[in-house]
Design a protein around this motif. Sequence first.
Motif, short mmCIF file in Angstrom:
data_model
loop_
_atom_site.label_atom_id
_atom_site.label_comp_id
_atom_site.label_asym_id
_atom_site.label_seq_id
_atom_site.Cartn_x
_atom_site.Cartn_y
_atom_site.Cartn_z
N SER A 98 0.84 -1.19 0.00
CA SER A 98 0.00 0.00 0.00
C SER A 98 0.88 1.25 0.00
CB SER A 98 -0.90 0.00 1.24
OG SER A 98 -1.66 1.18 1.33
N ARG A 101 4.70 0.86 0.27
CA ARG A 101 5.22 0.24 1.50
C ARG A 101 4.41 -1.03 1.77
NH1 ARG A 101 9.36 2.88 3.51
NH2 ARG A 101 8.98 2.42 5.66
N TRP A 102 5.04 -1.92 2.51
CA TRP A 102 4.34 -3.09 3.04
C TRP A 102 3.77 -2.72 4.40
CZ3 TRP A 102 3.19 -7.15 0.24
CH2 TRP A 102 4.00 -7.48 -0.85
N VAL A 103 2.57 -3.18 4.69
CA VAL A 103 1.95 -2.98 6.00
C VAL A 103 1.63 -4.36 6.57
CG1 VAL A 103 0.07 -1.91 7.29
CG2 VAL A 103 0.99 -0.77 5.25
N ALA A 168 0.19 -2.83 12.19
CA ALA A 168 0.40 -1.92 11.04
C ALA A 168 1.85 -1.51 10.89
CB ALA A 168 -0.52 -0.71 11.14
N GLU A 170 4.99 -0.70 9.07
CA GLU A 170 5.28 -0.23 7.72
C GLU A 170 6.74 -0.53 7.38
OE1 GLU A 170 4.05 3.73 6.81
OE2 GLU A 170 2.17 3.50 7.92
#
Length: 176
Positions: A98, A101-103, A168, A170
Amino acid sequence: LRSGLYAAQFPVEYGGWDMTETLAAELREEAAATGTGYSRVILSSHEGPSRMLLSATPEQRERWLRPLVDGRLTRCLAMTEERGGSDLTRVASSATWSGGRWVLTGRKFLISNAAQADVAIVLVRAVGSRVEGPTFFVFGTDTPGWRVVRALPGMDPLYTQYEVELDAIELPEDAV
């Protein structure tokens, strides 16, 4: 570390001795036969370097593997979850691509060394990118969103496992 044997089975280029796995297994067996605490950490332990990092990018090996081999960092490996246990096909924690970036979100269960580790190697299910399915991420445990929820003491007082929340977190693409 003082013995000079810590992480000896890793390549010389990362601080090891290139010791064969056969010799390493024989040394571990001999150490275990002594009944001393040393046998838990001979040639590195579950907190030390991971052979998985030998498959990492050159940049990741320099950033994570070398300091683990040197004993400057410790790590944890977060794969198992409460509902799926050690069945890694049931990993429910996820990493969603997203905004560049990866969350990472989810919970990990029975994670050794999670409260002391400097580095986490975490298995989650990646979605929403060219990377799909079970995927390992490596990052520092000081990353916002990494939270040790509670200790899960067992029968051995020297060996505590933990529940960890991925709230979450990031991460950049190069954390894969």
